[in-house]
Write a protein that holds these residues in place. Structure first.
Motif, PDB file in Angstrom:
ATOM      1  N   GLU A   1      63.612  47.133  60.677  1.00  0.00           N
ATOM      2  CA  GLU A   1      62.342  47.765  60.303  1.00  0.00           C
ATOM      3  C   GLU A   1      61.578  46.981  59.242  1.00  0.00           C
ATOM      4  O   GLU A   1      60.348  46.965  59.247  1.00  0.00           O
ATOM      5  N   THR A   2      62.288  46.331  58.323  1.00  0.00           N
ATOM      6  CA  THR A   2      61.605  45.597  57.246  1.00  0.00           C
ATOM      7  C   THR A   2      61.555  44.097  57.487  1.00  0.00           C
ATOM      8  O   THR A   2      60.757  43.393  56.866  1.00  0.00           O
ATOM      9  N   GLY A   3      62.441  43.589  58.369  1.00  0.00           N
ATOM     10  CA  GLY A   3      62.462  42.161  58.661  1.00  0.00           C
ATOM     11  C   GLY A   3      63.157  41.317  57.613  1.00  0.00           C
ATOM     12  O   GLY A   3      63.002  40.095  57.603  1.00  0.00           O
ATOM     13  N   GLU A   4      63.975  41.959  56.749  1.00  0.00           N
ATOM     14  CA  GLU A   4      64.609  41.219  55.658  1.00  0.00           C
ATOM     15  C   GLU A   4      66.024  41.727  55.395  1.00  0.00           C
ATOM     16  O   GLU A   4      66.326  42.906  55.597  1.00  0.00           O
ATOM     17  N   PHE A   5      66.882  40.832  54.918  1.00  0.00           N
ATOM     18  CA  PHE A   5      68.190  41.216  54.385  1.00  0.00           C
ATOM     19  C   PHE A   5      68.706  40.087  53.507  1.00  0.00           C
ATOM     20  O   PHE A   5      68.176  38.971  53.515  1.00  0.00           O
ATOM     21  N   VAL A   6      69.741  40.375  52.737  1.00  0.00           N
ATOM     22  CA  VAL A   6      70.347  39.377  51.845  1.00  0.00           C
ATOM     23  C   VAL A   6      71.850  39.343  52.088  1.00  0.00           C
ATOM     24  O   VAL A   6      72.500  40.389  52.159  1.00  0.00           O
ATOM     25  N   TYR A   7      72.385  38.137  52.249  1.00  0.00           N
ATOM     26  CA  TYR A   7      73.834  37.953  52.311  1.00  0.00           C
ATOM     27  C   TYR A   7      74.354  37.703  50.904  1.00  0.00           C
ATOM     28  O   TYR A   7      73.781  36.927  50.135  1.00  0.00           O
ATOM     29  N   ASN A   8      75.470  38.370  50.573  1.00  0.00           N
ATOM     30  CA  ASN A   8      76.134  38.179  49.280  1.00  0.00           C
ATOM     31  C   ASN A   8      77.602  37.840  49.532  1.00  0.00           C
ATOM     32  O   ASN A   8      78.267  38.511  50.331  1.00  0.00           O
ATOM     33  N   LEU A   9      78.119  36.831  48.855  1.00  0.00           N
ATOM     34  CA  LEU A   9      79.494  36.402  49.047  1.00  0.00           C
ATOM     35  C   LEU A   9      80.468  37.469  48.561  1.00  0.00           C
ATOM     36  O   LEU A   9      80.369  37.952  47.425  1.00  0.00           O
ATOM     37  N   ALA A  10      81.422  37.834  49.414  1.00  0.00           N
ATOM     38  CA  ALA A  10      82.481  38.767  49.041  1.00  0.00           C
ATOM     39  C   ALA A  10      83.672  37.969  48.525  1.00  0.00           C
ATOM     40  O   ALA A  10      84.178  37.082  49.214  1.00  0.00           O
ATOM     41  N   THR A  11      84.134  38.259  47.323  1.00  0.00           N
ATOM     42  CA  THR A  11      85.215  37.494  46.703  1.00  0.00           C
ATOM     43  C   THR A  11      86.407  38.396  46.379  1.00  0.00           C
ATOM     44  O   THR A  11      86.294  39.623  46.334  1.00  0.00           O
ATOM     45  N   LEU A  12      87.535  37.760  46.137  1.00  0.00           N
ATOM     46  CA  LEU A  12      88.749  38.501  45.790  1.00  0.00           C
ATOM     47  C   LEU A  12      88.530  39.354  44.543  1.00  0.00           C
ATOM     48  O   LEU A  12      89.004  40.490  44.464  1.00  0.00           O
ATOM     49  N   GLU A  13      87.816  38.830  43.587  1.00  0.00           N
ATOM     50  CA  GLU A  13      87.549  39.563  42.347  1.00  0.00           C
ATOM     51  C   GLU A  13      86.797  40.869  42.607  1.00  0.00           C
ATOM     52  O   GLU A  13      86.922  41.834  41.846  1.00  0.00           O
ATOM     53  N   LEU A  14      86.035  40.915  43.700  1.00  0.00           N
ATOM     54  CA  LEU A  14      85.231  42.094  44.016  1.00  0.00           C
ATOM     55  C   LEU A  14      85.828  42.917  45.159  1.00  0.00           C
ATOM     56  O   LEU A  14      85.143  43.732  45.770  1.00  0.00           O
ATOM     57  N   ALA A  15      87.118  42.717  45.428  1.00  0.00           N
ATOM     58  CA  ALA A  15      87.745  43.348  46.593  1.00  0.00           C
ATOM     59  C   ALA A  15      87.646  44.868  46.571  1.00  0.00           C
ATOM     60  O   ALA A  15      87.381  45.498  47.605  1.00  0.00           O
ATOM     61  N   GLN A  16      87.875  45.487  45.423  1.00  0.00           N
ATOM     62  CA  GLN A  16      87.822  46.952  45.373  1.00  0.00           C
ATOM     63  C   GLN A  16      86.426  47.471  45.660  1.00  0.00           C
ATOM     64  O   GLN A  16      86.247  48.485  46.351  1.00  0.00           O
ATOM     65  N   GLN A  17      85.412  46.765  45.168  1.00  0.00           N
ATOM     66  CA  GLN A  17      84.029  47.177  45.454  1.00  0.00           C
ATOM     67  C   GLN A  17      83.686  46.979  46.925  1.00  0.00           C
ATOM     68  O   GLN A  17      82.939  47.767  47.498  1.00  0.00           O
ATOM     69  N   ILE A  18      84.246  45.928  47.531  1.00  0.00           N
ATOM     70  CA  ILE A  18      84.025  45.694  48.955  1.00  0.00           C
ATOM     71  C   ILE A  18      84.582  46.858  49.766  1.00  0.00           C
ATOM     72  O   ILE A  18      83.926  47.386  50.671  1.00  0.00           O
ATOM     73  N   ASN A  19      85.784  47.275  49.423  1.00  0.00           N
ATOM     74  CA  ASN A  19      86.403  48.389  50.124  1.00  0.00           C
ATOM     75  C   ASN A  19      85.597  49.674  49.920  1.00  0.00           C
ATOM     76  O   ASN A  19      85.351  50.426  50.866  1.00  0.00           O
ATOM     77  N   LEU A  20      85.164  49.930  48.710  1.00  0.00           N
ATOM     78  CA  LEU A  20      84.363  51.116  48.423  1.00  0.00           C
ATOM     79  C   LEU A  20      83.059  51.128  49.213  1.00  0.00           C
ATOM     80  O   LEU A  20      82.629  52.164  49.729  1.00  0.00           O
ATOM     81  N   SER A  21      82.430  49.974  49.320  1.00  0.00           N
ATOM     82  CA  SER A  21      81.115  49.908  49.967  1.00  0.00           C
ATOM     83  C   SER A  21      81.186  50.115  51.468  1.00  0.00           C
ATOM     84  O   SER A  21      80.147  50.257  52.123  1.00  0.00           O
ATOM     85  N   SER A  22      82.403  50.133  52.035  1.00  0.00           N
ATOM     86  CA  SER A  22      82.537  50.381  53.470  1.00  0.00           C
ATOM     87  C   SER A  22      82.536  51.876  53.791  1.00  0.00           C
ATOM     88  O   SER A  22      82.572  52.268  54.959  1.00  0.00           O
ATOM     89  N   ALA A  23      82.498  52.723  52.765  1.00  0.00           N
ATOM     90  CA  ALA A  23      82.489  54.175  52.975  1.00  0.00           C
ATOM     91  C   ALA A  23      81.189  54.604  53.652  1.00  0.00           C
ATOM     92  O   ALA A  23      80.122  54.004  53.444  1.00  0.00           O
ATOM     93  N   MET A  24      81.277  55.652  54.460  1.00  0.00           N
ATOM     94  CA  MET A  24      80.096  56.199  55.122  1.00  0.00           C
ATOM     95  C   MET A  24      79.396  57.156  54.165  1.00  0.00           C
ATOM     96  O   MET A  24      79.925  58.221  53.838  1.00  0.00           O
ATOM     97  N   LEU A  25      78.218  56.773  53.713  1.00  0.00           N
ATOM     98  CA  LEU A  25      77.438  57.618  52.810  1.00  0.00           C
ATOM     99  C   LEU A  25      76.267  58.256  53.549  1.00  0.00           C
ATOM    100  O   LEU A  25      75.790  57.705  54.547  1.00  0.00           O
ATOM    101  N   PRO A  26      75.785  59.393  53.081  1.00  0.00           N
ATOM    102  CA  PRO A  26      74.577  59.972  53.675  1.00  0.00           C
ATOM    103  C   PRO A  26      73.411  59.004  53.573  1.00  0.00           C
ATOM    104  O   PRO A  26      73.321  58.222  52.613  1.00  0.00           O
ATOM    105  N   HIS A  27      72.531  59.032  54.562  1.00  0.00           N
ATOM    106  CA  HIS A  27      71.376  58.131  54.564  1.00  0.00           C
ATOM    107  C   HIS A  27      70.566  58.306  53.283  1.00  0.00           C
ATOM    108  O   HIS A  27      70.274  59.414  52.869  1.00  0.00           O
ATOM    109  N   GLY A  28      70.238  57.184  52.665  1.00  0.00           N
ATOM    110  CA  GLY A  28      69.442  57.217  51.448  1.00  0.00           C
ATOM    111  C   GLY A  28      70.261  57.053  50.183  1.00  0.00           C
ATOM    112  O   GLY A  28      69.716  56.699  49.136  1.00  0.00           O
ATOM    113  N   GLU A  29      71.580  57.313  50.253  1.00  0.00           N
ATOM    114  CA  GLU A  29      72.438  57.090  49.097  1.00  0.00           C
ATOM    115  C   GLU A  29      72.863  55.622  49.063  1.00  0.00           C
ATOM    116  O   GLU A  29      73.218  55.043  50.080  1.00  0.00           O
ATOM    117  N   SER A  30      72.835  55.037  47.874  1.00  0.00           N
ATOM    118  CA  SER A  30      73.083  53.602  47.748  1.00  0.00           C
ATOM    119  C   SER A  30      74.525  53.280  47.387  1.00  0.00           C
ATOM    120  O   SER A  30      75.107  53.885  46.472  1.00  0.00           O
TER     121      SER A  30
END
Length: 206
Positions: free
Chosen positions: A76-105
């Motif tokens: 819809e917007t024609g844009e996105f950003v890739y961010n490198l996933a690292t071992l140091e950020l592993a817990q945040q990577i796992n958390l961000s895979s959760a299914m959240l209601p639309h609009g929640e970040s």
């Protein structure tokens, strides 16, 4: 001694405790994709159906099973950003895979902070050493060999801006292993990363 192969047709099931195909093409890099919806609300999700194709211009691709917010927002917007996933950020990577209601970040859920992008609207992750701003070039819904459509979507984008933490550059060369990029390796919970001792140098024949 003759090799014995375990052979099966995917459409008829693999008959194993877990689908082996994600492990056979592995490890796969994880692309952390940040987007904004039309209202400007941010979204963040890790994708292991991800890679980069072509050198110039670089074309970055991610694929989603289900038309999730990342796909909808990018289309819809024609844009996105890739961010490198690292071992140091592993817990945040796992958390961000959760299914959240639309609009929640997922930025709020993971407590990751953002940096503004230069040429696109979606923000970058401040804690990652590498980000790439992308403009969507094309997208498509995948289909079977018989032409029937799958609920899987592939989004392609031209990389229009690259951000690299200068501390990761050694004599102008980016050191991949030092960042310990996280990779998916099949199985229900398997991840890997690379380290310097695993490096093998081979120059192309002239």
């Amino acid at each position: 001694m003759q090799t014995q192969f375990y052979s099966y047709q995917p459409q008829q099931g693999h008959g194993l405790p877990h689908d082996p195909i994600p492990s056979l093409i592995a490890p796969r890099p994880i692309g952390w994709i940040s987007t904004c919806d039309k209202q400007g609300r941010t979204n963040l999700a890790p994708y292991s159906f991800f890679n980069i194709f072509n050198y110039s211009p670089p074309i970055l691709v991610f694929s989603s099973v289900g038309k999730k917010d990342s796909v909808t927002n990018a289309i819809e917007t024609g844009e996105f950003v890739y961010n490198l996933a690292t071992l140091e950020l592993a817990q945040q990577i796992n958390l961000s895979s959760a299914m959240l209601p639309h609009g929640e970040s997922e930025f709020d859920l993971t407590q990751l902070s953002t940096l503004p992008s230069t040429l696109v609207t979606p923000p970058r992750i401040a804690q990652t050493p590498v980000s790439m701003e992308c403009v969507v070039t094309e997208y498509q819904q995948l289909k079977r060999a018989d032409g029937s459509l799958l609920d899987t979507w592939m989004v392609m984008g031209e990389v229009v801006m690259v951000h690299i933490d200068e501390a990761t550059l050694e004599q102008g060369l980016y050191n991949s292993a030092r960042q310990k990029p996280l990779m998916r390796a099949g199985g229900p919970a398997d991840y890997y990363w690379i380290e310097e001792q695993q490096k093998l140098e081979m120059y192309r024949p002239k």
